[in-house]
Design a protein around this motif. Structure first.
Motif, PDB file in Angstrom:
ATOM      1  N   ILE A 170      52.626  42.049  37.529  1.00  0.00           N
ATOM      2  CA  ILE A 170      51.555  41.326  36.724  1.00  0.00           C
ATOM      3  C   ILE A 170      52.283  40.061  36.042  1.00  0.00           C
ATOM      4  CG2 ILE A 170      49.724  41.591  35.030  1.00  0.00           C
ATOM      5  CD1 ILE A 170      49.451  44.479  35.938  1.00  0.00           C
ATOM      6  N   ASP A 171      52.801  40.270  35.004  1.00  0.00           N
ATOM      7  CA  ASP A 171      53.249  39.147  33.875  1.00  0.00           C
ATOM      8  C   ASP A 171      54.165  38.112  34.574  1.00  0.00           C
ATOM      9  OD1 ASP A 171      51.914  40.457  31.633  1.00  0.00           O
ATOM     10  OD2 ASP A 171      53.517  41.697  31.547  1.00  0.00           O
ATOM     11  N   PHE A 172      53.763  36.988  34.472  1.00  0.00           N
ATOM     12  CA  PHE A 172      54.404  35.645  34.956  1.00  0.00           C
ATOM     13  C   PHE A 172      54.570  36.089  36.515  1.00  0.00           C
ATOM     14  CE2 PHE A 172      55.366  36.030  30.546  1.00  0.00           C
ATOM     15  CZ  PHE A 172      55.090  34.815  30.118  1.00  0.00           C
ATOM     16  N   THR A 173      53.595  36.565  37.296  1.00  0.00           N
ATOM     17  CA  THR A 173      53.553  36.531  38.635  1.00  0.00           C
ATOM     18  C   THR A 173      52.083  36.238  38.985  1.00  0.00           C
ATOM     19  OG1 THR A 173      55.436  38.219  38.994  1.00  0.00           O
ATOM     20  CG2 THR A 173      53.747  38.151  40.559  1.00  0.00           C
ATOM     21  N   ASP A 187      45.099  37.437  25.899  1.00  0.00           N
ATOM     22  CA  ASP A 187      45.856  36.235  25.915  1.00  0.00           C
ATOM     23  C   ASP A 187      46.662  36.272  27.218  1.00  0.00           C
ATOM     24  OD1 ASP A 187      47.707  34.285  25.591  1.00  0.00           O
ATOM     25  OD2 ASP A 187      49.176  35.512  24.264  1.00  0.00           O
ATOM     26  N   TRP A 188      45.638  35.755  28.084  1.00  0.00           N
ATOM     27  CA  TRP A 188      46.367  35.512  29.523  1.00  0.00           C
ATOM     28  C   TRP A 188      45.288  34.623  30.483  1.00  0.00           C
ATOM     29  CZ3 TRP A 188      43.406  36.505  34.159  1.00  0.00           C
ATOM     30  CH2 TRP A 188      42.140  37.141  33.947  1.00  0.00           C
ATOM     31  N   GLU A 189      46.053  33.982  31.484  1.00  0.00           N
ATOM     32  CA  GLU A 189      45.410  33.048  32.236  1.00  0.00           C
ATOM     33  C   GLU A 189      46.177  33.244  33.546  1.00  0.00           C
ATOM     34  OE1 GLU A 189      45.719  29.161  30.519  1.00  0.00           O
ATOM     35  OE2 GLU A 189      47.871  28.958  31.079  1.00  0.00           O
ATOM     36  N   LYS A 243      49.886  34.326  33.366  1.00  0.00           N
ATOM     37  CA  LYS A 243      50.861  34.108  32.200  1.00  0.00           C
ATOM     38  C   LYS A 243      49.842  34.224  30.928  1.00  0.00           C
ATOM     39  CE  LYS A 243      50.029  29.279  33.337  1.00  0.00           C
ATOM     40  NZ  LYS A 243      50.653  27.912  33.696  1.00  0.00           N
ATOM     41  N   THR A 244      50.919  33.986  29.712  1.00  0.00           N
ATOM     42  CA  THR A 244      50.174  33.997  28.640  1.00  0.00           C
ATOM     43  C   THR A 244      49.583  32.462  28.366  1.00  0.00           C
ATOM     44  OG1 THR A 244      52.068  33.261  27.370  1.00  0.00           O
ATOM     45  CG2 THR A 244      51.767  35.604  27.449  1.00  0.00           C
ATOM     46  N   ALA A 245      48.350  32.768  27.635  1.00  0.00           N
ATOM     47  CA  ALA A 245      47.340  31.792  27.549  1.00  0.00           C
ATOM     48  C   ALA A 245      48.082  30.957  26.198  1.00  0.00           C
ATOM     49  CB  ALA A 245      45.876  31.980  27.531  1.00  0.00           C
ATOM     50  N   VAL A 295      46.016  31.389  42.473  1.00  0.00           N
ATOM     51  CA  VAL A 295      46.142  32.671  42.615  1.00  0.00           C
ATOM     52  C   VAL A 295      44.896  33.746  42.695  1.00  0.00           C
ATOM     53  CG1 VAL A 295      46.905  34.725  41.235  1.00  0.00           C
ATOM     54  CG2 VAL A 295      48.391  32.801  41.151  1.00  0.00           C
ATOM     55  N   PRO A 296      43.669  33.418  42.177  1.00  0.00           N
ATOM     56  CA  PRO A 296      42.736  34.128  42.397  1.00  0.00           C
ATOM     57  C   PRO A 296      42.099  34.181  43.849  1.00  0.00           C
ATOM     58  CG  PRO A 296      42.291  32.849  40.504  1.00  0.00           C
ATOM     59  CD  PRO A 296      43.507  32.205  41.109  1.00  0.00           C
ATOM     60  N   GLN A 297      42.209  32.842  44.330  1.00  0.00           N
ATOM     61  CA  GLN A 297      41.521  32.853  45.581  1.00  0.00           C
ATOM     62  C   GLN A 297      42.326  33.300  46.908  1.00  0.00           C
ATOM     63  OE1 GLN A 297      38.514  31.797  46.607  1.00  0.00           O
ATOM     64  NE2 GLN A 297      39.112  32.829  48.657  1.00  0.00           N
ATOM     65  N   LYS A 298      43.811  33.355  46.467  1.00  0.00           N
ATOM     66  CA  LYS A 298      45.030  33.918  47.373  1.00  0.00           C
ATOM     67  C   LYS A 298      44.952  35.086  47.299  1.00  0.00           C
ATOM     68  CE  LYS A 298      48.745  33.889  49.560  1.00  0.00           C
ATOM     69  NZ  LYS A 298      49.025  33.064  51.017  1.00  0.00           N
ATOM     70  N   LEU A 299      44.528  35.918  46.489  1.00  0.00           N
ATOM     71  CA  LEU A 299      44.179  37.680  46.259  1.00  0.00           C
ATOM     72  C   LEU A 299      42.987  37.816  47.096  1.00  0.00           C
ATOM     73  CD1 LEU A 299      45.495  38.328  42.691  1.00  0.00           C
ATOM     74  CD2 LEU A 299      46.739  38.186  44.821  1.00  0.00           C
ATOM     75  N   ARG A 300      42.042  37.124  46.763  1.00  0.00           N
ATOM     76  CA  ARG A 300      40.664  37.084  47.683  1.00  0.00           C
ATOM     77  C   ARG A 300      40.895  37.263  48.866  1.00  0.00           C
ATOM     78  NH1 ARG A 300      38.552  33.361  43.634  1.00  0.00           N
ATOM     79  NH2 ARG A 300      37.826  34.600  41.552  1.00  0.00           N
ATOM     80  N   ASP A 301      41.875  36.182  49.531  1.00  0.00           N
ATOM     81  CA  ASP A 301      41.896  35.960  50.934  1.00  0.00           C
ATOM     82  C   ASP A 301      42.849  37.276  51.429  1.00  0.00           C
ATOM     83  OD1 ASP A 301      40.634  33.540  50.915  1.00  0.00           O
ATOM     84  OD2 ASP A 301      42.598  32.516  50.690  1.00  0.00           O
TER      85      ASP A 301
END
Length: 417
Positions: free
Chosen positions: A66-69, A85-87, A72-74, A93-99
């Protein structure tokens, strides 16, 4: 409704949600629900799992740290300042995971969160963060959280094994179609301009132990080429190259009553050696881990010797002053006292320290690093002047009681130089 009443209601709802998360009762879409597993240690369960009984299993899996993969911290800090505290690690990343989900892969987060056991992080904060990530992704994601330095901690495969056995709907995973992505990859300082050294190689080891492919976030999400890396410790398989056959009990057992003293750092194989070669021949085992104090060890030793039994003391016994009371007992009893020194390399002992924790499913916790430092600082090599009739050097020769023990030994552990 007044503003004050609305604020109170929101606070009450937040408190109830927090309590549900703590109890593992939060319900999400796709039937996802948190649960806790394993014996409670230091107030927390060793494994938190977000799984679903209704999601179909998949033979294809892509796992992520999860962290820094994936995030990362906002705030830009090394450690998150709260559950919000994350972004995303990168906007792709989001679209890659959805794909991946659309292609039939099961997306899973496997994360070490030792801060929970250390009381530096709250379980409900980790849960909220994961839930918020999944809500934004709008796809089902399983999550497995190791809460401390227990047997589930990567690079141990215990979290992966739990998923396969309990959370994949009985579907067999095809390892050739699986991958793990993480930032703990053994990369040296400046593997890219200005990049720091990876804090460990545990994610790469995790994938290797499972037998699946591995990629860093830069490789997987951005298509960058793999940089050089180091495992950070010797390959455990190199210790199996010694083809010398293990000795038999006849090589060690005395014909008359005696006292045997073991000397060796933690997890160097003392107890296994004792159980394999001495206890079957009636030797009484004296062990501080079992008896608790040195006084109790000495008392038990006196009682056994007075009954005519041979004794083997398998404490670490690094110092002459720790060995002296036992050599004096042997002298007073008029019997020989032999010393067996375990010549196990310290890096191998540390490896076996983790292996033992994994073998026992966490019932025997690993000895912390300070235990090795204390042993080294106080060590003095035994000599015959102390009263030993013989000092026997024991080299490490691999011998396994089961195939599963051998498999665990061959896996990478968290030992780092």
């Amino acid at each position: 409704m007044s503003k004050r009443t609305g604020t109170k209601r929101k606070a009450a709802e937040a408190a109830e949600t927090k309590a549900k998360r703590a109890r593992g009762e939060t319900d999400l879409s796709d039937g996802l629900k948190w649960s806790q597993h394993g014996e409670v240690m230091k107030g927390v369960c060793p494994l938190m799992a977000l799984t679903s009984p209704t999601l179909p299993g998949s033979e294809k899996v892509v796992g992520f740290d999860i962290d820094f993969t994936v995030i990362k911290t906002a705030s830009g800090r090394k450690f998150a300042q709260g559950s919000s505290d994350w972004e995303w690690w990168d906007e792709c990343v989001p679209q890659k995971l959805r794909d991946l989900n659309a292609q039939g892969y099961r997306v899973i987060f496997f994360t070490n969160q030792a801060g929970i056991e250390k009381l530096k992080a709250k379980p409900e904060d980790i849960m909220k963060k994961v839930e918020d990530m999944i809500a934004e992704l709008a796809i089902p994601v399983l999550c497995f959280v190791c809460t401390g330095n227990n047997h589930y901690r990567k690079p141990s495969t215990a979290m992966w094994d739990f998923f396969v056995e309990n959370a994949n709907g009985g579907v067999k995973v095809d390892l050739s179609k699986c991958k793990y992505v993480g930032d703990a990859a053994g990369r040296a300082k400046d593997w890219a301009p200005g990049k720091p050294k990876d804090f460990s190689c545990s994610d790469r080891k995790f994938a290797a132990n499972i037998g699946i492919g591995f990629a860093t976030p830069e490789e997987f999400f951005l298509g960058e080429k793999p940089p050089p890396f180091e495992w950070g410790c010797p390959d455990p398989n190199q210790y199996l190259k010694n083809n010398k056959p293990p000795p038999g009990s006849k090589d060690f057992i005395a014909k008359t009553q005696e006292l045997v003293m073991m000397v060796g750092c933690p997890a160097s194989g003392k107890s296994t050696f004792r159980k394999r070669y001495f206890e079957p021949h009636g030797y009484t085992a004296i062990n501080r881990d079992t008896l608790g104090t040195m006084d109790k060890c000495l008392k038990a030793c006196k009682e056994a010797l007075s009954k005519g039994k041979s004794v083997i003391v398998d404490n670490t016994n690094p110092r002459e002053d720790a060995r002296q009371p036992f050599t004096q007992l042997a002298k007073k009893q008029g019997i020989q006292c032999r010393c067996f020194v375990m010549n196990t390399p310290v890096e191998l002992a540390k490896h076996m320290n983790y292996v033992r924790q994994n073998q026992t499913n966490g019932e025997v916790r690993r000895i912390p690093e300070v235990g090795y430092n204390v042993y080294k600082k106080g060590f003095s090599a035994p000599t015959k002047k102390e009263g030993f009739s013989d000092i026997v050097q024991i080299d490490f020769i691999p011998k396994f009681d089961s195939k599963s023990d051998e498999t665990l030994f061959k896996q990478w552990t968290s030992v780092e130089r």
